[in-house]
Design a protein around this motif. Structure first.
Motif, mmCIF file in Angstrom:
data_model
loop_
_atom_site.group_PDB
_atom_site.id
_atom_site.type_symbol
_atom_site.label_atom_id
_atom_site.label_comp_id
_atom_site.label_asym_id
_atom_site.label_seq_id
_atom_site.Cartn_x
_atom_site.Cartn_y
_atom_site.Cartn_z
ATOM 1 N N GLY A 118 -0.751 8.757 -9.838
ATOM 2 C CA GLY A 118 -1.704 8.262 -10.603
ATOM 3 C C GLY A 118 -2.550 7.128 -10.034
ATOM 4 N N LYS A 119 -3.718 6.660 -10.889
ATOM 5 C CA LYS A 119 -4.252 5.266 -10.512
ATOM 6 C C LYS A 119 -3.664 4.080 -10.917
ATOM 7 N N GLN A 120 -3.687 3.097 -10.105
ATOM 8 C CA GLN A 120 -2.946 1.839 -10.416
ATOM 9 C C GLN A 120 -4.204 0.894 -10.438
ATOM 10 N N ASN A 121 -4.568 0.390 -11.739
ATOM 11 C CA ASN A 121 -5.619 -0.644 -11.774
ATOM 12 C C ASN A 121 -5.113 -1.978 -11.661
ATOM 13 N N ILE A 122 -4.599 -2.469 -10.392
ATOM 14 C CA ILE A 122 -4.258 -3.795 -10.167
ATOM 15 C C ILE A 122 -5.100 -4.201 -8.995
ATOM 16 N N PRO A 123 -5.237 -5.512 -8.732
ATOM 17 C CA PRO A 123 -6.094 -6.029 -7.880
ATOM 18 C C PRO A 123 -5.177 -5.952 -6.435
ATOM 19 N N ILE A 124 -5.886 -5.911 -5.323
ATOM 20 C CA ILE A 124 -5.365 -5.970 -4.063
ATOM 21 C C ILE A 124 -4.428 -7.176 -3.723
ATOM 22 N N TRP A 125 -4.720 -8.244 -4.441
ATOM 23 C CA TRP A 125 -3.978 -9.437 -3.941
ATOM 24 C C TRP A 125 -2.561 -9.272 -4.651
ATOM 25 N N LEU A 126 -2.550 -8.609 -5.692
ATOM 26 C CA LEU A 126 -1.025 -8.095 -6.445
ATOM 27 C C LEU A 126 -0.370 -7.412 -5.495
ATOM 28 N N THR A 127 -1.094 -6.315 -5.119
ATOM 29 C CA THR A 127 -0.345 -5.260 -4.231
ATOM 30 C C THR A 127 0.229 -5.924 -3.076
ATOM 31 N N ILE A 128 -0.367 -7.028 -2.455
ATOM 32 C CA ILE A 128 -0.050 -7.824 -1.185
ATOM 33 C C ILE A 128 1.433 -8.942 -1.615
ATOM 34 N N VAL A 129 0.986 -9.386 -2.865
ATOM 35 C CA VAL A 129 2.078 -10.021 -3.127
ATOM 36 C C VAL A 129 3.353 -9.369 -3.559
ATOM 37 N N ILE A 130 3.234 -8.025 -4.182
ATOM 38 C CA ILE A 130 4.323 -7.031 -4.526
ATOM 39 C C ILE A 130 4.946 -6.768 -3.203
ATOM 40 N N GLY A 131 4.136 -6.240 -2.139
ATOM 41 C CA GLY A 131 4.582 -5.914 -1.036
ATOM 42 C C GLY A 131 5.434 -6.826 -0.253
ATOM 43 N N ILE A 132 4.926 -8.149 -0.281
ATOM 44 C CA ILE A 132 5.564 -9.527 0.509
ATOM 45 C C ILE A 132 7.150 -9.412 -0.233
ATOM 46 N N VAL A 133 6.898 -9.706 -1.500
ATOM 47 C CA VAL A 133 8.521 -9.797 -2.125
ATOM 48 C C VAL A 133 9.304 -8.650 -1.960
ATOM 49 N N ALA A 134 8.779 -7.176 -1.949
ATOM 50 C CA ALA A 134 9.398 -6.088 -1.789
ATOM 51 C C ALA A 134 10.021 -6.217 -0.349
ATOM 52 N N ALA A 135 9.391 -6.531 0.697
ATOM 53 C CA ALA A 135 9.957 -6.549 1.845
ATOM 54 C C ALA A 135 10.920 -7.840 2.138
ATOM 55 N N LEU A 136 10.651 -8.755 1.476
ATOM 56 C CA LEU A 136 11.706 -9.682 1.416
ATOM 57 C C LEU A 136 13.100 -9.539 0.904
ATOM 58 N N ILE A 137 13.340 -8.811 -0.207
ATOM 59 C CA ILE A 137 14.184 -8.272 -0.955
ATOM 60 C C ILE A 137 14.854 -7.254 -0.403
ATOM 61 N N GLY A 138 13.977 -6.171 0.178
ATOM 62 C CA GLY A 138 14.479 -4.962 0.856
ATOM 63 C C GLY A 138 15.226 -5.518 2.081
ATOM 64 N N ALA A 144 0.861 -1.241 0.077
ATOM 65 C CA ALA A 144 -0.081 -0.085 0.043
ATOM 66 C C ALA A 144 1.028 1.253 -0.123
ATOM 67 N N LEU A 145 1.730 1.197 0.760
ATOM 68 C CA LEU A 145 2.807 2.448 0.797
ATOM 69 C C LEU A 145 3.606 2.709 -0.542
ATOM 70 N N GLY A 146 3.965 1.473 -1.401
ATOM 71 C CA GLY A 146 4.196 1.515 -2.580
ATOM 72 C C GLY A 146 3.511 2.165 -3.570
ATOM 73 N N ARG A 147 2.049 1.911 -3.562
ATOM 74 C CA ARG A 147 1.264 2.506 -4.152
ATOM 75 C C ARG A 147 1.034 3.753 -3.959
ATOM 76 N N GLY A 179 10.548 1.550 -1.672
ATOM 77 C CA GLY A 179 11.091 1.754 -2.958
ATOM 78 C C GLY A 179 11.063 0.597 -3.724
ATOM 79 N N LEU A 180 11.260 -0.440 -3.469
ATOM 80 C CA LEU A 180 11.042 -1.754 -4.044
ATOM 81 C C LEU A 180 9.580 -1.976 -4.277
ATOM 82 N N ALA A 181 8.619 -1.904 -3.344
ATOM 83 C CA ALA A 181 7.240 -1.797 -3.896
ATOM 84 C C ALA A 181 6.740 -0.990 -4.876
ATOM 85 N N ALA A 182 7.232 0.351 -4.821
ATOM 86 C CA ALA A 182 7.064 1.254 -5.760
ATOM 87 C C ALA A 182 7.056 0.744 -7.153
ATOM 88 N N VAL A 183 8.579 0.313 -7.394
ATOM 89 C CA VAL A 183 9.005 -0.263 -8.516
ATOM 90 C C VAL A 183 8.218 -1.482 -9.040
#
Length: 90
Positions: free
Chosen positions: A26-46, A18-21, A71-75
């Protein structure tokens, strides 16, 4: 990994995603589950990146690690929006 660890990863992933979003304009048309997955991956890599840089363990809140994760979540959100938007048929 325990059930508590999995739930914690989902909650932290949702927050980081959510912080990455919020960082991406602008508006991001991606589902919430994808946001959560991106966040988990960004947290692990970060976390791994912060450990490699030697800033993972500091006194108090690990601000550098948190900024790396956001930053990784935003990317990740930018990449997901560009890929997810292409697949949609209008």
């Amino acid at each position: 990994m325990t059930v508590t660890g999995i739930i914690t990863a989902i909650v932290i992933g949702a927050i980081i995603g959510a912080l990455g979003r919020l960082v991406v304009p602008g508006k991001q048309n991606i589902p919430i589950w994808l946001t959560i997955v991106i966040g988990i991956v960004a947290a692990l890599i970060g976390t791994a990146l912060a450990g490699a840089l030697g800033v993972a363990s500091t006194g108090g809140i690990d601000w550098i690690e948190l900024l790396l994760q956001i930053g990784l979540a935003a990317v990740g959100v930018i990449l997901a929006v560009s890929m997810y938007g292409r697949r949609r048929v209008h």
